[in-house]
Design an enzyme around this catalytic site. Structure first.
Site, PDB file in Angstrom:
ATOM      1  N   CYS A   2       1.018  -1.171   0.142  1.00 53.17           N
ATOM      2  CA  CYS A   2      -0.034  -0.205  -0.139  1.00 53.17           C
ATOM      3  C   CYS A   2       0.924   1.286   0.036  1.00 53.17           C
ATOM      4  O   CYS A   2       1.915   1.145  -0.139  1.00 53.17           O
ATOM      5  CB  CYS A   2      -0.921   0.059   1.355  1.00 53.17           C
ATOM      6  SG  CYS A   2      -1.814  -1.495   1.436  1.00 53.17           S
ATOM      7  N   ILE A  53      -3.868  -9.423   1.829  1.00 48.01           N
ATOM      8  CA  ILE A  53      -4.100 -10.110   3.005  1.00 48.01           C
ATOM      9  C   ILE A  53      -5.214  -9.629   3.787  1.00 48.01           C
ATOM     10  O   ILE A  53      -5.267  -8.327   3.864  1.00 48.01           O
ATOM     11  CB  ILE A  53      -2.880 -10.612   3.931  1.00 48.01           C
ATOM     12  CG1 ILE A  53      -1.668 -11.069   3.168  1.00 48.01           C
ATOM     13  CG2 ILE A  53      -3.329 -11.103   5.259  1.00 48.01           C
ATOM     14  CD1 ILE A  53      -0.526 -11.255   4.108  1.00 48.01           C
ATOM     15  N   ASN A  74       2.128   0.187   5.504  1.00 48.57           N
ATOM     16  CA  ASN A  74       2.624  -0.212   4.078  1.00 48.57           C
ATOM     17  C   ASN A  74       3.579  -1.478   4.281  1.00 48.57           C
ATOM     18  O   ASN A  74       4.747  -1.289   4.913  1.00 48.57           O
ATOM     19  CB  ASN A  74       3.155   0.830   3.326  1.00 48.57           C
ATOM     20  CG  ASN A  74       4.065   0.473   2.148  1.00 48.57           C
ATOM     21  OD1 ASN A  74       3.542  -0.657   1.254  1.00 48.57           O
ATOM     22  ND2 ASN A  74       5.162   0.949   1.652  1.00 48.57           N
ATOM     23  N   GLY A  75       3.205  -2.582   3.603  1.00 49.47           N
ATOM     24  CA  GLY A  75       3.861  -3.876   3.863  1.00 49.47           C
ATOM     25  C   GLY A  75       3.261  -5.059   4.127  1.00 49.47           C
ATOM     26  O   GLY A  75       2.166  -5.266   4.108  1.00 49.47           O
ATOM     27  N   GLU A  76       4.163  -6.076   4.796  1.00 48.34           N
ATOM     28  CA  GLU A  76       3.426  -7.366   5.237  1.00 48.34           C
ATOM     29  C   GLU A  76       4.319  -7.901   6.395  1.00 48.34           C
ATOM     30  O   GLU A  76       5.438  -7.659   6.420  1.00 48.34           O
ATOM     31  CB  GLU A  76       3.579  -8.458   4.081  1.00 48.34           C
ATOM     32  CG  GLU A  76       2.825  -8.131   2.671  1.00 48.34           C
ATOM     33  CD  GLU A  76       1.504  -8.197   2.404  1.00 48.34           C
ATOM     34  OE1 GLU A  76       1.094  -8.569   3.616  1.00 48.34           O
ATOM     35  OE2 GLU A  76       1.069  -7.576   1.795  1.00 48.34           O
ATOM     36  N   ASP A  99      -2.978  -8.729   8.661  1.00 46.97           N
ATOM     37  CA  ASP A  99      -1.850  -8.415   9.501  1.00 46.97           C
ATOM     38  C   ASP A  99      -1.405  -7.258  10.078  1.00 46.97           C
ATOM     39  O   ASP A  99      -0.833  -6.906  11.067  1.00 46.97           O
ATOM     40  CB  ASP A  99      -0.547  -8.725   8.755  1.00 46.97           C
ATOM     41  CG  ASP A  99      -0.480  -7.844   7.262  1.00 46.97           C
ATOM     42  OD1 ASP A  99      -1.490  -7.359   6.920  1.00 46.97           O
ATOM     43  OD2 ASP A  99       0.457  -7.858   6.824  1.00 46.97           O
ATOM     44  N   SER A 357      10.778 -12.147  -5.401  1.00 48.17           N
ATOM     45  CA  SER A 357      12.200 -11.891  -6.222  1.00 48.17           C
ATOM     46  C   SER A 357      13.482 -12.212  -5.594  1.00 48.17           C
ATOM     47  O   SER A 357      13.468 -12.433  -4.169  1.00 48.17           O
ATOM     48  CB  SER A 357      12.092 -10.488  -6.840  1.00 48.17           C
ATOM     49  OG  SER A 357      13.010 -10.125  -7.646  1.00 48.17           O
ATOM     50  N   GLY A 358      14.448 -11.983  -6.304  1.00 47.61           N
ATOM     51  CA  GLY A 358      15.682 -12.485  -5.477  1.00 47.61           C
ATOM     52  C   GLY A 358      16.639 -11.391  -5.126  1.00 47.61           C
ATOM     53  O   GLY A 358      17.852 -11.578  -4.712  1.00 47.61           O
TER      54      GLY A 358
END
Length: 611
Positions: A2, A53, A74-76, A99, A357-358
Site C-alpha cells: 500500500c 491479506i 505499508n508492507g506485510e 496482518d 524476487s531474488g
C-alpha cells in the site's frame, strides 16, 4: 502492499486538510483497490490499498478498540498469525483478519519493543490521540520506504511513502538540493538521508521516529551486524541456509491472492522459483546478443513445469519510458536495470498481484564479483604501503587503459578510498571536470565514512558487504524494486531479506562466501538441493541492458545529446566535457555509457520535476 501520506501539527493541521486527497491520489498506483482517510485537529492521514491479506476487512486507517490509536501501514508482517495468538493470550481482542491489526495491539502491549518481534517488510505510522504522539518505523533492510519533512515555522511534520505525495501539499517547498548532485555522480543514485529535494529526508532502514509537541526524535533500533563463526563448516552452513530459506519462502508466500515469481537466469531468482514453485514466472530481455537471459529462464521454467511470460524490450520502448521511470523513482536513478524491472512488473501484474524476487542474496551471501578483488589485493599487502600508493598515483596519471591497471590502482589504495558500493560511476577527477560548481555538495567518502567506522575490525569482504547493505541495497536495489513494482500496482517480496535468513548469513566466514573462483559459495551449494545445477553455477547477469550498444547508434546518441544540451543542464554541468564523453563513446574510443546514462537520467528527472 500500500501507500500512505499525512501530516501532524501542533496547531496547523486543519489548514492542511484541503491537500490530503491530492496527496493521497498522487500515490494511487501503490494501492488502486481502495482509499481511506482520517482527520482531526492535529493530524491528517491518507491511505491507498492494494488488497493482499484480509481482502474484505483490511482497510485503513485502522483503529484499536477504543479508537485512541490510528494506524497507516505499508508492507506485510509474515509472522502475524503467531503474534496475533500471543496478543490474544494477553487479552487483546481482534476485530479483523489481517496482518495490520497486530501492529496496533502489539504497540499497545509492547510499545516500541514491538519492532524487535516483527518479521516482514514495513513502514508504518501510529497516531496516539490521547498523548498527541506520532510513532513511525521502517524495516531493518529498508524494503518499504518512508519520507518526511519538518516545517519548523508551522510546527508541521509531513510524511509519505513517496516524495511526490509530499509535493502535492503547497506548504511543502519543492526545491532542488544541489548538494546531492556530487554524490549522485559517484553512486548513480541518491545515497544520502536528505533527498534531491531540500529538507525532505528518508527515514533510514531500522529506524523509528517519535514526533510530539513540535519535537522530533529519530533513533536506530536495529543494526545489521556480523557475528562470524570461523568454526562453521561448509556442510553446516549449507544445511542452515537450506532450512532457513525454505522457511522464509514459505512465509513470503502468505497471501489471499496468487503469488508469482521474477526469474532471470542466475542462482538467486532460480533458487526462489525452485523453492516456491510458483505457478507463474516472468522475465524480460533484449534482442542484442549477450543482453538476455530469457532462454535460461525458459529452460528452468520448463524443468520445473511452470508457466513463464517473457518480453523482449526494444530500444524505442526503453527510451520512451525514461520520463515515467524518473517520475516514479522520485529522485534521479541511473541504474539501467530499473527500466527492465518496470517492464517485467508491467507483464506480471496482468496475471498476479504479488511476486517473489531474488534481491538481497548478493549483499548477504557475498555474490558480487567485485568482492573477489579483496582477495586479490590481499596478496599485495606484503609490498610497503608507500610503494603501493605511489604506484596507484602513477597508474591514475596514465591516460590510457591496459590490462592490470585497475588492479594496481586498487592495490595501492585502502578499501575506504576505493570502494563505495557496487557502483562507482564518476571518479573524483571526473567529478571535478563535469561539475560547474564542485565546491559544494557531499563527497562520496563522507557518505561511507561512518559505515566503515562500524566495521573497521572486520575483513575487507565483510566491509564491502556492509557498505553495500547500507548504500547500494537501500538506495538502488530496494528503491527500484519498490518503485518499479508499485508503479504497476504489483507487490514485490524479497525472501532473502528476511530476519531469520540474515541471522544465518551474518555468521558465514569469508571462505564460505567468496573464493578466488566463486561467489556465494555456500548459497550455491544450498540451492543445489532443489535447483537445477546449471542455474546455480551461471555467472550473475541480472537483467543486463545494452545502453552501451544503443548510444553508439546515431538515433540514441542524438537523444542523449539533446538532453545534455537543455538550458538547465548548463547550470550544473560542463557541457563541453559532457560532449567529450559522448563523442568518445560514439566513436568507440571509450565506454562512457554509465557516465552518460547518469547525466541523461538527471536531465530527464529534472525535466519531470522542475520544468
Amino acid at each position: 502492499m500500500c501507500g500512505f501520506t499525512g501530516y501532524v501539527s501542533v496547531n496547523n493541521a486543519l489548514r492542511q486538510h484541503e491537500y490530503l486527497e491530492k496527496m493521497t491520489e498522487e500515490i494511487k498506483h501503490r494501492g488502486p483497490d481502495s482509499d481511506g482517510y482520517y482527520k482531526d485537529e492535529n493530524i491528517g492521514l491518507g491511505f491507498r490499498r492494494l488488497s493482499i491479506i484480509g481482502l474484505e476487512n483490511g482497510g485503513q486507517p485502522l483503529f484499536n478498540e477504543d479508537e485512541n490509536l490510528v494506524l497507516c501501514f505499508n508492507g506485510e508482517i509474515y509472522n502475524y498469525v503467531k503474534l496475533k495468538e500471543e496478543l490474544i493470550s494477553k487479552g487483546h481482542i481482534f476485530a479483523k483478519d489481517c496482518d495490520s491489526e497486530v501492529l496496533l495491539h502489539g504497540y499497545e502491549e509492547y510499545g516500541m519493543d514491538l519492532l524487535y518481534k516483527l518479521r516482514g517488510m514495513y513502514a508504518f505510522v501510529i497516531w496516539d490521540k490521547k498523548n498527541k504522539t506520532l510513532f513511525a518505523a521502517r524495516d531493518p533492510f529498508g524494503i518499504k520506504p518512508l519520507y518526511y519533512t519538518l516545517d519548523k515555522e508551522t510546527n508541521t511534520l509531513f510524511f509519505a511513502s513517496e516524495i511526490k505525495s509530499l509535493l502535492k501539499n503547497a506548504n511543502v517547498k519543492k526545491e532542488l538540493n544541489e548538494d546531492a548532485i556530487k554524490s549522485f555522480l559517484a553512486f548513480q543514485y541518491s545515497a544520502r538521508e536528505e533527498s534531491f529535494f531540500k529538507n525532505i529526508y528518508e527515514l533510514m532502514p531500522g529506524h523509528f521516529f517519535i514526533y510530539k509537541s513540535g519535537e522530533m526524535y529519530v533513533h536506530s533500533y536495529k543494526e545489521l551486524t556480523f557475528e562470524i563463526d570461523e568454526k562453521l563448516t561448509l556442510d553446516e552452513a549449507v544445511s542452515k541456509i537450506e532450512n532457513v530459506f525454505e522457511d522464509s519462502v514459505k512465509a513470503h508466500l502468505t497471501s489471499d491472492t496468487e503469488v508469482g515469481c521474477f526469474l532471470s537466469g542466475g542462482v538467486d531468482s532460480s533458487y526462489v522459483v525452485s523453492t516456491a514453485r510458483c505457478p507463474k514466472a516472468f522475465t524480460v530481455g533484449f534482442a542484442e546478443k549477450g543482453y538476455s537471459e530469457i532462454e535460461y529462464a525458459k529452460e528452468l521454467a520448463g524443468q520445473l513445469g511452470i508457466d513463464i511470460t517473457t518480453k523482449e524490450i526494444t530500444a524505442d520502448e526503453y527510451f520512451e519510458s525514461i520520463p515515467k521511470i524518473m517520475y516514479h523513482m522520485d529522485e534521479p536513478t541511473a541504474d539501467p536495470a530499473a527500466v527492465a524491472l518496470y517492464f517485467v512488473s508491467k507483464e506480471a501484474v496482468k496475471k498476479v498481484k504479488v511476486v517473489c524476487s531474488g534481491e538481497g542474496a548478493d549483499e548477504l551471501f557475498g555474490g558480487y564479483n567485485v568482492y573477489q578483488s579483496a582477495l586479490a589485493t590481499d596478496k599485495m599487502k606484503f609490498v610497503p604501503a608507500v610503494v603501493r600508493h605511489g604506484m596507484a598515483k602513477l597508474m591514475n596519471a596514465i591516460p590510457f587503459h591496459f590490462k592490470g591497471k585497475e588492479f594496481l590502482i586498487r592495490s595501492g589504495l585502502p578499501l575506504e578510498k576505493r570502494f563505495i558500493g557496487n557502483a562507482h560511476i564518476f571518479s573524483d577527477r571526473e567529478i571535478d571536470k563535469v561539475l560547474v560548481n564542485n565546491k559544494s555538495g557531499v563527497h562520496f567518502s563522507e557518505v561511507t565514512k561512518k559505515y566503515y567506522e562500524h566495521v573497521k575490525e572486520l575483513g575487507d569482504v565483510e566491509k564491502m558487504q556492509y557498505i553495500d547493505q547500507k548504500t547500494w541495497l537501500r538506495g538502488d536495489i530496494l528503491r527500484k524494486a519498490d518503485r518499479m513494482s508499485m508503479a504497476n500496482s504489483l507487490e514485490l517480496r524479497v525472501p532473502f531479506l528476511d530476519k531469520e535468513v540474515f541471522a544465518v548469513s551474518r555468521t558465514l566466514p569469508t571462505r564460505l562466501k567468496v573464493t578466488k573462483n566463486e561467489t556465494k559459495l555456500a548459497l550455491r551449494k544450498a540451492a543445489l538441493k532443489n535447483t537445477p545445477k546449471a542455474s546455480t553455477v551461471r555467472k550473475k547477469l541480472g537483467f543486463p541492458v545494452p545502453i552501451r550498444v544503443w548510444m553508439r547508434q546515431e538515433k540514441y546518441r542524438d537523444m542523449v545529446r539533446e538532453a545534455l544540451h537543455r538550458d538547465y543542464m548548463a547550470k550544473y554541468f560542463n557541457i563541453d566535457f559532457c560532449d567529450k564523453l559522448l563523442n568518445e563513446h560514439f566513436e568507440n574510443k571509450k565506454d562512457n555509457s554509465r557516465k552518460l546514462w547518469c547525466l541523461y537520467c538527471f536531465a530527464q528527472w529534472y525535466q519531470v520535476y522542475f520544468c
